[in-house]
Design an enzyme around this catalytic site. Structure first.
Site, PDB file in Angstrom:
ATOM      1  N   ARG A 289       0.792  -1.138  -0.063  1.00 16.82           N
ATOM      2  CA  ARG A 289       0.333   0.321  -0.338  1.00 16.82           C
ATOM      3  C   ARG A 289       0.780   0.528   0.051  1.00 16.82           C
ATOM      4  O   ARG A 289       1.324   1.822   1.396  1.00 16.82           O
ATOM      5  CB  ARG A 289      -1.035  -0.365   1.219  1.00 16.82           C
TER       6      ARG A 289
ATOM      7  N   HIS B 101      -4.232   4.511   4.338  1.00 14.71           N
ATOM      8  CA  HIS B 101      -4.832   3.210   4.384  1.00 14.71           C
ATOM      9  C   HIS B 101      -5.776   4.342   4.055  1.00 14.71           C
ATOM     10  O   HIS B 101      -6.881   3.325   3.299  1.00 14.71           O
ATOM     11  CB  HIS B 101      -5.085   2.832   5.824  1.00 14.71           C
TER      12      HIS B 101
ATOM     13  N   TYR C 233       4.026   5.002  12.013  1.00 15.38           N
ATOM     14  CA  TYR C 233       4.055   3.448  11.575  1.00 15.38           C
ATOM     15  C   TYR C 233       5.331   3.029  10.986  1.00 15.38           C
ATOM     16  O   TYR C 233       5.750   1.316  11.099  1.00 15.38           O
ATOM     17  CB  TYR C 233       2.799   3.179  11.830  1.00 15.38           C
TER      18      TYR C 233
END
Length: 363
Positions: free
Chosen positions: A260, A264, A273
């Protein structure tokens, strides 16, 4: 291509790949596909236009025109490859990120935006496109898809079902239950997991101790890991799995190993993160650039072709923006119209209460 040593030296490559990140064509003993130059150009066009739809939607959200958007950036090959493997009679069950599959099923992209703009609940007819509405509840669509596949089976139809979900969804009970039902009833279904490495902010190692595709063996059906950034491989693997489902060979789990590239959703900040070096490494595996490199090396297209696709993408983006901004807001009371098929006393009461509340603003 890597070899899964735990299955012996003669084991097939663990990752099915037909096109390297450098645009070199490679062979695989079990999966291959013959594509004409026109088909390759068509796949490239799909990849480019779907990426433009996605980038335009992200921009619209950032400008306050959409409430939220789930980007597919980096996952175009997994979606276009699997989407183009479907026949007209197959049924697809998406999550909320399958904009590329929607494109393959001829869903008008502006109808995708309507859901995220809050002006409809999904503006397309699932039966018209054989593409169900987006599912926000993680993993629930896998059970819906298995039920539909069992219906196909009982109708003795020459069709199959494909259901999409992410790596994080594999930890959901619904997904595991769907594996059980599909296996026991030998349902004609393909489970297509887009493993993009991050379940929101949780890395893959928080979801599993083994590669996801190996989970299928515990349920009694085959699993395959495919290079999710390789549109040729995704097309070949999905096509074979769907044909197996249609011919009574039961379910298959495909793990499309991808990444990705964006957040998100547009409410997420991935810099909190994951490290930048990881993202940079995956940029070198871009699904569009490898097809473009292959086409250049094999003289399958000239610069005029690439320029024409770029121009088409610009036109598509402008049209998408114009039509999105022109979508009318629904009447407030419309929210009550399609809750139940038949009249319902409680809904009628709530409609009247909300109408009275709105009327108070007119004073």
């Amino acid at each position: 291509m890597t070899v899964d040593a735990s299955r012996g030296a003669d084991a097939p490559p663990e990752l099915v790949q037909l096109l390297t990140p450098e645009g070199e064509r490679v062979e695989h003993p079990d999966y291959d596909i013959d594509l004409t130059p026109e088909e390759i150009r068509s796949l490239y066009r799909d990849l480019m236009l779907v990426r433009r739809i996605d980038l335009e939607a992200v921009a619209l959200q950032r400008q306050g025109e959409l409430g939220i958007w789930a980007s597919l950036l980096g996952q175009e090959a997994a979606q276009i490859g699997s989407g183009r493997a479907l026949t007209d009679s197959d049924m697809a069950f998406p999550t909320y990120r399958e904009h590329g599959v929607a494109w393959c099923r001829d869903v008008d992209p502006v109808k995708l935006l309507g859901l995220f703009r809050g002006v409809n609940h999904g503006g397309w007819d699932p039966q018209e496109h054989n593409f169900h509405l987006y599912t926000i509840v993680i993993g629930s669509q896998t059970l819906h898809a298995v039920g539909y596949a069992m219906g196909i089976q009982r109708d003795d139809a020459n069709a199959a079902t494909i259901v999409y979900f992410g790596d994080g969804a594999t930890s959901q009970g619904d997904v595991n239950e769907s594996f059980i039902w599909a296996s026991v009833f030998n349902a004609p279904i393909v489970f297509f997991c887009q493993n993009n490495q991050w379940a929101i902010s949780e890395p893959l190692e928080k979801q599993t101790r083994i590669p996801l595709y190996r989970r299928a063996s515990g349920f009694g059906f085959p699993g395959i890991r495919v290079d999710g950034n390789d549109v040729f491989a995704c097309l070949a693997v999905t096509k074979k799995a769907l044909e197996a489902a249609r011919t009574g060979q039961g379910p298959t789990l495909i793990e499309a190993f991808t990444y990705r590239m964006g957040a998100h959703t547009t409410t997420d900040d991935p810099t909190r993160y994951r490290v930048a070096s990881e993202l940079e490494a995956w940029k070198l595996k871009d699904p569009i650039e490898r097809v473009k490199a292959y086409m250049f090396k094999n003289e399958l297209a000239d610069q005029a072709f690439f320029d024409s696709v770029d121009a088409e993408a610009d036109q598509l983006g402008a049209d998408l923006r114009r039509r999105c901004l022109a979508m009318p807001d629904p009447e407030p009371l419309d929210i009550f119209d399609h809750v139940y098929r038949e009249p319902h006393a409680l809904i009628d009461q709530e409609r009247a209460q909300f109408a009275a509340y709105l009327e108070g603003f007119r004073d």
